[in-house]
Design an enzyme around this catalytic site. Structure first.
Site, short mmCIF file in Angstrom:
data_model
loop_
_atom_site.label_atom_id
_atom_site.label_comp_id
_atom_site.label_asym_id
_atom_site.label_seq_id
_atom_site.Cartn_x
_atom_site.Cartn_y
_atom_site.Cartn_z
N HIS A 119 6.02 -6.29 1.89
CA HIS A 119 6.31 -6.06 0.47
C HIS A 119 6.67 -4.61 0.22
O HIS A 119 6.50 -3.74 1.07
CB HIS A 119 5.10 -6.43 -0.40
CG HIS A 119 3.91 -5.52 -0.19
ND1 HIS A 119 3.07 -5.65 0.89
CD2 HIS A 119 3.45 -4.47 -0.90
CE1 HIS A 119 2.12 -4.72 0.83
NE2 HIS A 119 2.33 -3.97 -0.26
N ASP A 168 5.87 -1.86 -3.04
CA ASP A 168 4.83 -1.83 -4.06
C ASP A 168 5.37 -1.95 -5.49
O ASP A 168 6.24 -1.19 -5.90
CB ASP A 168 4.01 -0.54 -3.95
CG ASP A 168 3.17 -0.54 -2.68
OD1 ASP A 168 2.65 -1.61 -2.31
OD2 ASP A 168 3.06 0.53 -2.05
N HIS A 205 6.42 -2.60 3.64
CA HIS A 205 5.26 -2.49 4.50
C HIS A 205 4.43 -3.78 4.47
O HIS A 205 4.57 -4.60 3.57
CB HIS A 205 4.39 -1.28 4.16
CG HIS A 205 3.90 -1.24 2.73
ND1 HIS A 205 4.68 -0.84 1.68
CD2 HIS A 205 2.69 -1.54 2.19
CE1 HIS A 205 3.99 -0.89 0.56
NE2 HIS A 205 2.77 -1.33 0.83
N ARG A 217 -6.12 5.63 -2.36
CA ARG A 217 -4.67 5.54 -2.49
C ARG A 217 -4.19 6.07 -3.83
O ARG A 217 -4.80 5.82 -4.86
CB ARG A 217 -4.31 4.06 -2.40
CG ARG A 217 -2.88 3.71 -2.46
CD ARG A 217 -2.77 2.19 -2.57
NE ARG A 217 -1.41 1.73 -2.42
CZ ARG A 217 -0.46 1.90 -3.32
NH1 ARG A 217 -0.70 2.51 -4.46
NH2 ARG A 217 0.76 1.44 -3.08
C1 OGA Z 1 -0.84 -0.49 -0.11
C2 OGA Z 1 -0.91 -1.47 0.97
C3 OGA Z 1 -1.82 -1.77 3.16
C4 OGA Z 1 -2.99 -1.31 3.95
O1 OGA Z 1 -1.74 0.37 -0.18
O2 OGA Z 1 0.10 -0.56 -0.91
O3 OGA Z 1 -0.14 -2.37 1.02
O4 OGA Z 1 -2.82 -1.08 5.13
N1 OGA Z 1 -1.85 -1.21 1.89
O5 OGA Z 1 -4.07 -1.17 3.39
MN MN Z 2 1.41 -2.13 -0.62
#
Ligand code: OGA
Ligand code: MN
Length: 294
Positions: A109, A111, A260, A275
């Protein structure tokens, strides 16, 4: 001049930046050099960064204005003191999740592309990571776009797709949403399938996520067939970088030209990431040089 070294992590994208302590403020020339490396490599990894939450916030602001996390399934920020920080974790405290996404796979995806102005970037700081599993992968959507078979590129030329808002990448339904039975009616932004990166000017394939996606103006089965071809092409291993996390890794990615995903991991171990994300602009369609926009 801040000096650091840049080492490519994979042929397609990703670079390690070493020699920087991200707790210290960066000088203007250092920031400019870092942004150049970022534009070139799309995903930057910094190891051994012992960032507190305020330090993560200060670092994030170097790249732009903070974009608060999207609504999580529990309806309130995970960190009351730092609402701009999102927590990605499988850990539960007194039976209540301390973060989002659980321990399962998070499918490919980009974000928050279900909104009109998705974040342009995100920073993920690993605080606690499993000994194995939970790897994160990024894919280069410039490369995906440049290598699209001509017929496929032509088939999506000038077209937009629906970026469904219903489910998150872990397959959880977002608060206030209801199940989608027909992707043509999915709620969420309609973005161009090929976008122009506002800083590099390069064309990037812009897919968002596969579930409930729909290419506007096409019969549903034709849209599904095209989308399956696009996704298979875009996520081939040669276009990806695999991140095996160590504690205090910090990863910065460009959300406009990458996808990702995350592997699942053992539910019995804990994984905790803090994050942030950076505000972006509405994606604009890529127009071939020498042609006029309609
Ligand atoms: C994000 C995500 C993936 C992860 O933070 O947007 O998709 O590895 N994380 O935690
Ligand atoms: Mn993500």
């Amino acid at each position: 001049m801040a000096s650091f070294t840049v080492t490519a992590l994979a042929p397609a994208l990703g670079a390690e930046i070493s020699g920087l302590d991200l707790r210290a403020p960066l000088a203007a020339d250092g920031i400019a050099a870092l942004k150049r490396a970022w534009r070139e490599h799309l995903v930057l990894r910094f190891r051994g960064q012992l960032l507190s939450d305020p330090e993560l916030l200060a670092l994030s602001r170097v790249f732009g204005e903070l974009d608060p996390p999207g609504p999580n399934p529990y309806g309130k920020p995970f960190l009351a003191e730092f609402p701009e920080i999102n927590v990605i974790s499988n850990v539960k405290k007194d039976g209540v999740p301390i973060g989002n996404l659980g321990d399962g796979e998070a499918v490919w995806h980009c974000d928050m592309t279900y909104i009109e102005t998705p974040p342009m970037a995100a920073l993920l700081h690993a605080l606690d990571v499993p000994p194995s599993g939970g790897d994160t992968f990024w894919a280069n959507m410039y490369l995906a776009c440049e290598t699209l078979p001509r017929a496929l590129r032509q088939a999506i030329d000038g077209r937009r797709a629906i970026h469904d808002a219903t489910y998150n990448s872990a397959g959880m339904m977002r608060k206030g949403m209801k199940d989608v039975t027909d992707p043509r009616e999915a709620p969420g932004a309609r973005h161009p399938l090929v976008v122009r990166h506002p800083e590099t000017g390069r064309a990037a394939l812009y897919l968002g996520r596969r579930r409930n996606s729909y290419i506007l103006g096409l019969p549903l089965d034709e849209s599904n067939e095209l989308l399956d071809q696009l996704w298979t092409h875009a996520t081939q291993p040669e276009f990806t970088f695999r991140q095996q996390w160590q504690p205090h890794d910090l990863i910065l990615w460009d959300n406009r030209c990458t996808l990702h995903r995350r592997d699942s991991f053992d539910p019995g171990v804990s994984r905790i990431m803090h994050r942030t994300q950076i505000k972006g602009a509405a994606p604009v369609p890529y127009v071939e040089p020498g042609t006029m926009a309609a």
